[in-house]
Design an enzyme around this catalytic site. Structure first.
Site, PDB file in Angstrom:
ATOM      1  N   ASN A 180       9.232  -7.336   4.622  1.00 17.46           N
ATOM      2  CA  ASN A 180       9.188  -7.153   3.161  1.00 17.46           C
ATOM      3  C   ASN A 180      10.087  -6.030   2.647  1.00 17.46           C
ATOM      4  OD1 ASN A 180       7.494  -5.304   4.391  1.00 17.46           O
ATOM      5  ND2 ASN A 180       5.937  -5.371   2.792  1.00 17.46           N
ATOM      6  N   THR A 227      -1.255  -8.158  14.942  1.00 17.53           N
ATOM      7  CA  THR A 227      -0.170  -7.648  15.795  1.00 17.53           C
ATOM      8  C   THR A 227      -0.393  -6.169  16.088  1.00 17.53           C
ATOM      9  OG1 THR A 227       1.313  -9.223  14.727  1.00 17.53           O
ATOM     10  CG2 THR A 227       2.350  -7.566  16.074  1.00 17.53           C
ATOM     11  N   GLU A 270       1.080   0.960  10.540  1.00 12.49           N
ATOM     12  CA  GLU A 270       1.042   0.710   9.090  1.00 12.49           C
ATOM     13  C   GLU A 270       0.719  -0.762   8.918  1.00 12.49           C
ATOM     14  OE1 GLU A 270       1.192   2.942   6.931  1.00 12.49           O
ATOM     15  OE2 GLU A 270       2.415   4.596   7.681  1.00 12.49           O
ATOM     16  N   CYS A 318       2.228  -4.368   1.272  1.00 15.65           N
ATOM     17  CA  CYS A 318       0.988  -4.063   1.995  1.00 15.65           C
ATOM     18  C   CYS A 318      -0.010  -3.279   1.148  1.00 15.65           C
ATOM     19  CB  CYS A 318       1.319  -3.288   3.246  1.00 15.65           C
ATOM     20  SG  CYS A 318       2.271  -1.815   2.866  1.00 15.65           S
ATOM     21  N   GLU A 372      -6.034 -10.541   2.714  1.00 23.04           N
ATOM     22  CA  GLU A 372      -4.703 -10.196   2.205  1.00 23.04           C
ATOM     23  C   GLU A 372      -3.877 -11.479   2.027  1.00 23.04           C
ATOM     24  OE1 GLU A 372      -1.968  -8.166   4.908  1.00 23.04           O
ATOM     25  OE2 GLU A 372      -1.451  -6.864   3.233  1.00 23.04           O
ATOM     26  N   GLU A 408       3.509   7.987   7.395  1.00 20.49           N
ATOM     27  CA  GLU A 408       4.947   7.992   7.203  1.00 20.49           C
ATOM     28  C   GLU A 408       5.229   8.799   5.937  1.00 20.49           C
ATOM     29  OE1 GLU A 408       5.831   3.588   7.655  1.00 20.49           O
ATOM     30  OE2 GLU A 408       6.712   4.408   9.484  1.00 20.49           O
TER      31      GLU A 408
HETATM   32  N1  LIG Z   1       1.114  -0.888   5.910  1.00 19.68           N
HETATM   33  C1  LIG Z   1       2.395  -1.156   5.761  1.00 19.68           C
HETATM   34  O1  LIG Z   1       3.183  -0.254   5.597  1.00 19.68           O
HETATM   35  C2  LIG Z   1       2.862  -2.569   5.750  1.00 19.68           C
HETATM   36  C3  LIG Z   1       2.137  -3.590   6.304  1.00 19.68           C
HETATM   37  N2  LIG Z   1       2.617  -4.869   6.306  1.00 19.68           N
HETATM   38  C4  LIG Z   1       1.796  -5.939   6.826  1.00 19.68           C
HETATM   39  O2  LIG Z   1       2.603  -6.815   7.602  1.00 19.68           O
HETATM   40  C5  LIG Z   1       2.230  -8.170   7.436  1.00 19.68           C
HETATM   41  C6  LIG Z   1       3.419  -9.030   7.119  1.00 19.68           C
HETATM   42  O3  LIG Z   1       4.473  -8.745   7.969  1.00 19.68           O
HETATM   43  P1  LIG Z   1       4.808  -9.674   9.218  1.00 19.68           P
HETATM   44  O4  LIG Z   1       6.211  -9.368   9.594  1.00 19.68           O
HETATM   45  O5  LIG Z   1       4.438 -11.064   8.949  1.00 19.68           O
HETATM   46  O6  LIG Z   1       3.793  -9.075  10.300  1.00 19.68           O
HETATM   47  P2  LIG Z   1       3.730  -9.388  11.861  1.00 19.68           P
HETATM   48  O7  LIG Z   1       2.626  -8.547  12.378  1.00 19.68           O
HETATM   49  O8  LIG Z   1       3.731 -10.821  12.150  1.00 19.68           O
HETATM   50  O9  LIG Z   1       5.129  -8.851  12.417  1.00 19.68           O
HETATM   51  C7  LIG Z   1       5.533  -7.516  12.272  1.00 19.68           C
HETATM   52  C8  LIG Z   1       6.545  -7.181  13.347  1.00 19.68           C
HETATM   53  O10 LIG Z   1       5.931  -7.232  14.627  1.00 19.68           O
HETATM   54  C9  LIG Z   1       6.676  -8.061  15.504  1.00 19.68           C
HETATM   55  N3  LIG Z   1       5.736  -8.645  16.453  1.00 19.68           N
HETATM   56  C10 LIG Z   1       5.002  -9.778  16.303  1.00 19.68           C
HETATM   57  N4  LIG Z   1       4.217  -9.961  17.382  1.00 19.68           N
HETATM   58  C11 LIG Z   1       4.455  -8.929  18.223  1.00 19.68           C
HETATM   59  C12 LIG Z   1       3.946  -8.549  19.511  1.00 19.68           C
HETATM   60  N5  LIG Z   1       3.023  -9.270  20.130  1.00 19.68           N
HETATM   61  N6  LIG Z   1       4.414  -7.423  20.073  1.00 19.68           N
HETATM   62  C13 LIG Z   1       5.328  -6.659  19.452  1.00 19.68           C
HETATM   63  N7  LIG Z   1       5.855  -6.963  18.251  1.00 19.68           N
HETATM   64  C14 LIG Z   1       5.426  -8.082  17.636  1.00 19.68           C
HETATM   65  C15 LIG Z   1       7.335  -9.051  14.565  1.00 19.68           C
HETATM   66  O11 LIG Z   1       8.447  -9.662  15.175  1.00 19.68           O
HETATM   67  C16 LIG Z   1       7.719  -8.148  13.407  1.00 19.68           C
HETATM   68  O12 LIG Z   1       8.889  -7.410  13.697  1.00 19.68           O
HETATM   69  C17 LIG Z   1       1.192  -8.153   6.347  1.00 19.68           C
HETATM   70  O13 LIG Z   1      -0.088  -8.292   6.908  1.00 19.68           O
HETATM   71  C18 LIG Z   1       1.302  -6.774   5.723  1.00 19.68           C
HETATM   72  O14 LIG Z   1       0.156  -6.269   5.192  1.00 19.68           O
HETATM   73  C19 LIG Z   1       3.835  -5.143   5.803  1.00 19.68           C
HETATM   74  C20 LIG Z   1       4.591  -4.164   5.244  1.00 19.68           C
HETATM   75  C21 LIG Z   1       4.147  -2.801   5.157  1.00 19.68           C
HETATM   76  C1  LIG Z   2       7.549   0.776  -1.582  1.00 19.65           C
HETATM   77  N1  LIG Z   2       6.189   0.317  -1.794  1.00 19.65           N
HETATM   78  C2  LIG Z   2       5.312   1.459  -2.071  1.00 19.65           C
HETATM   79  C3  LIG Z   2       6.145  -0.561  -2.925  1.00 19.65           C
HETATM   80  C4  LIG Z   2       5.701  -0.412  -0.614  1.00 19.65           C
HETATM   81  C5  LIG Z   2       5.781   0.338   0.683  1.00 19.65           C
HETATM   82  C6  LIG Z   2       4.938  -0.242   1.766  1.00 19.65           C
HETATM   83  C7  LIG Z   2       5.424  -1.539   2.325  1.00 19.65           C
HETATM   84  O1  LIG Z   2       6.338  -1.498   3.171  1.00 19.65           O
HETATM   85  O2  LIG Z   2       4.889  -2.596   1.948  1.00 19.65           O
END
Ligand SMILES: NC(=O)C1=CN([C@@H]2O[C@H](COP(=O)(O)OP(=O)(O)OC[C@H]3O[C@@H](n4cnc5c(N)ncnc54)[C@H](O)[C@@H]3O)[C@@H](O)[C@H]2O)C=CC1
Ligand SMILES: C[N+](C)(C)CCCC(=O)O
Length: 512
Positions: free
Chosen positions: A175, A254, A272, A306, A409, A486
């Site tokens: 994202n 993950t 995160e 997120c 979510e 972070e």
């Molecule tokens: N708290 C935060 O800062 C954020 C959280 N998110 C969360 O991420 C999710 C969406 O992102 P996605 O990319 O779909 O998440 P995802 O968890 O599917 O993938 C995230 C990353 O992990 C890698 N990955 C997947 N399986 C893995 C494994 N077994 N071992 C190591 N790496 C692995 C993926 O290739 C990708 O680079 C949402 O649930 C969202 O809430 C997204 C952005 C910011």
């Molecule tokens: C930049 N912000 C605050 C809108 C989102 C940052 C967290 C994320 O990676 O989703």
């Protein structure tokens, strides 16, 4: 600029940004190792990479195998030897130069981010600004990273050294591809670490640009490397014995796997993860600000954020007026070609994700929620966009806390409105979730505002605004939304370790 600062007007508009949708293809290698773009040494399974605005394939990304991951880690290890010996001020200068180059290339990077992610160019520019600000911030801290000196009896003393961890791994979500890479690399490198970064296979492009900029800015070759791929590549990274730390942004499932893998090597992790954050609107709020806040909390980056405040609790007294205004404003959001200047909502990341979001809306209706606006697919008039992944932003009314749309979510442009009557009730319902990433409150009553955020079980809280990203403020979750921070000074703790040195100034008094 509305949620970033310090951007000169000269950086804002670029005359050529409009024409690229549907035309870009990428041929350069997307791995980066030892200071250059390379094809991976092994693995090689190709994944198609899409332009969400058109549904077109812009390139294929080759997934890195175990050998390539090892080469990237070894390259980082070699550069670490040089970088970790440099002073904080020397590292600071390189980070500042990298920030300067990002500013200079802002439009090019933002355009690439928009093409690969689907978010509006307007937002992508803000992401890039937050990215260089992050580098500037940690450049500022690098020179003052230090331990302390502690006096002991008899003239003896101890001191602490703040030392880097070694080779850190960053694994990112799709994202905020460039911004996530900066949020991880800036504090890591400022502390003297090296990094191997793996972006999401959906958005592999912009982080390689960051790697090139770091080299151009004067970092030792190999200090920041990029490997590409999905779960398999990520697992090679997490299991690698020479990796000292893993910082992950992504989903909860993950995140759990990452923690398990890290446990085997006793590696520290920063997680995160996702959220389902509450935004509490009291009847004494400034209504227009609250409406703006609710839109900011839900519709940035097509709702794929997120920390979004997707559970909007509204005091019943203003439910009708607030809802009417939110719906009116949501219907006015300009959807379409994300590279056009006036677009405010682009395309979702890919077809399966769009289908998933649509599934949540269908289920919400089945469970009794009312679609007050949007939620349906959007087909832009421009024929080149007809295979893009667009939908109209959605506001759901008649929601209850037990509905799936309120509990899970969605990671799409879907806001759920939930009425409440008392402050206690709002806080209790806001906290009744497994997540704890963020939360917000709108009220003119300052005591109430601080009381409510103090009671929220969430790591990032907002009073009378939402989804701002000042890099000076620590960001991260409570509960299932993860741990570690972070941004801000706090991130230094997660990319360094303390060595304590105890110095004897007298003789050794042996007990034997
Ligand atoms: N708290 C935060 O800062 C954020 C959280 N998110 C969360 O991420 C999710 C969406 O992102 P996605 O990319 O779909 O998440 P995802 O968890 O599917 O993938 C995230 C990353 O992990 C890698 N990955 C997947 N399986 C893995 C494994 N077994 N071992 C190591 N790496 C692995 C993926 O290739 C990708 O680079 C949402 O649930 C969202 O809430 C997204 C952005 C910011
Ligand atoms: C930049 N912000 C605050 C809108 C989102 C940052 C967290 C994320 O990676 O989703």
């Amino acid at each position: 600029c509305f949620f970033s600062r310090g951007v000169s007007p000269a950086h804002r508009i670029h005359p050529t940004a409009h024409s690229a949708t549907g035309t870009v293809t990428i041929h350069q290698p997307l791995n980066y190792r030892a200071g250059a773009r390379v094809h991976p040494a092994d693995g090689g399974q190709a994944e198609e990479v899409y332009e969400p605005a058109t549904g077109r394939v812009i390139c294929k990304v080759l997934c890195s195998g175990e050998k390539e991951v090892d080469l990237a880690v070894q390259s980082a290890k070699a550069a670490f030897k040089i970088w970790s010996q440099m002073s904080g001020m020397e590292r600071s200068r390189v980070l500042l130069e990298a920030a300067r180059i990002i500013r200079e290339q802002r439009e090019e990077i933002a355009t690439m981010e928009t093409i690969n992610n689907g978010k509006s160019i307007f937002e992508a520019r803000v992401d890039i600004d937050i990215s260089w600000q992050c580098l500037e911030y940690y450049a500022g801290l690098a020179g003052s990273l230090a331990g302390e000196c502690i006096q002991l009896p008899g003239g003896s003393f101890g001191y602490t050294r703040r030392e880097p961890l070694g080779v850190c791994v960053g694994i990112g979500a799709w994202n905020y591809p460039f911004q996530i890479a900066c949020w991880k690399s800036a504090p890591a490198l400022a502390c003297g670490n090296a990094m191997v970064f793996k972006p999401s296979p959906f958005t592999p492009v912009s982080v390689v640009k960051l790697a090139e900029i770091f080299t151009e800015a004067g970092m030792p070759k190999g200090l920041f490397n990029v490997v590409q791929g999905g779960a398999a590549t990520g697992q090679f990274l997490c299991h690698h014995p020479d990796v000292a730390k893993i910082s992950f942004t992504g989903s909860v499932p993950t995140g759990m796997k990452i923690m398990e893998m890290a446990a085997k090597g006793i590696k520290p992790v920063t997680l995160e993860l996702g959220g389902k954050s509450p935004l509490i609107i009291f009847s004494d709020c400034a209504l227009e600000n609250a409406v703006n806040g609710a839109l900011m909390a839900n519709f940035l980056t097509q709702g794929e954020v997120c920390c979004n405040g997707t559970r909007v609790f509204v005091e019943r007294k203003i439910l009708d007026v607030f809802t009417k205004e939110v719906v009116k404003r949501t219907q006015k959001i300009k959807i379409g070609d994300p590279l056009l200047e006036d677009t405010r909502m682009g395309a979702l990341i890919n077809r399966p994700h769009l289908d998933r979001v649509q599934g949540f809306i269908k289920q919400a209706k089945e469970q009794g929620a009312e679609v007050l606006c949007g939620g349906d697919l959007y087909v832009p008039d421009d024929p080149k966009l007809k295979n893009g992944y667009y939908m109209r932003p959605c506001v759901l009314g008649n929601c209850t806390d037990d509905m799936t749309c309120v509990k899970e979510e969605i990671f799409g442009p879907v806001m759920s409105i939930l009425p409440f009557d008392t402050e206690e009730e709002a806080v209790e319902r806001a906290n009744a979730t497994k997540f704890g990433l963020a939360g917000g409150v709108f009220t003119r009553d300052i005591q109430k505002a601080h009381r409510v955020v103090a009671a929220l079980k969430a790591g990032m809280c907002f009073i009378n605004n939402y989804n701002l990203s000042p890099v000076e403020l620590p960001f991260g979750g409570y509960k299932a939304s993860g741990f570690g921070r972070e941004n801000g000074r706090a991130a230094i703790e997660y990319y360094s370790q303390l060595k304590t040195v105890c110095v004897e100034m007298g003789d050794v008094e042996s007990v034997f």
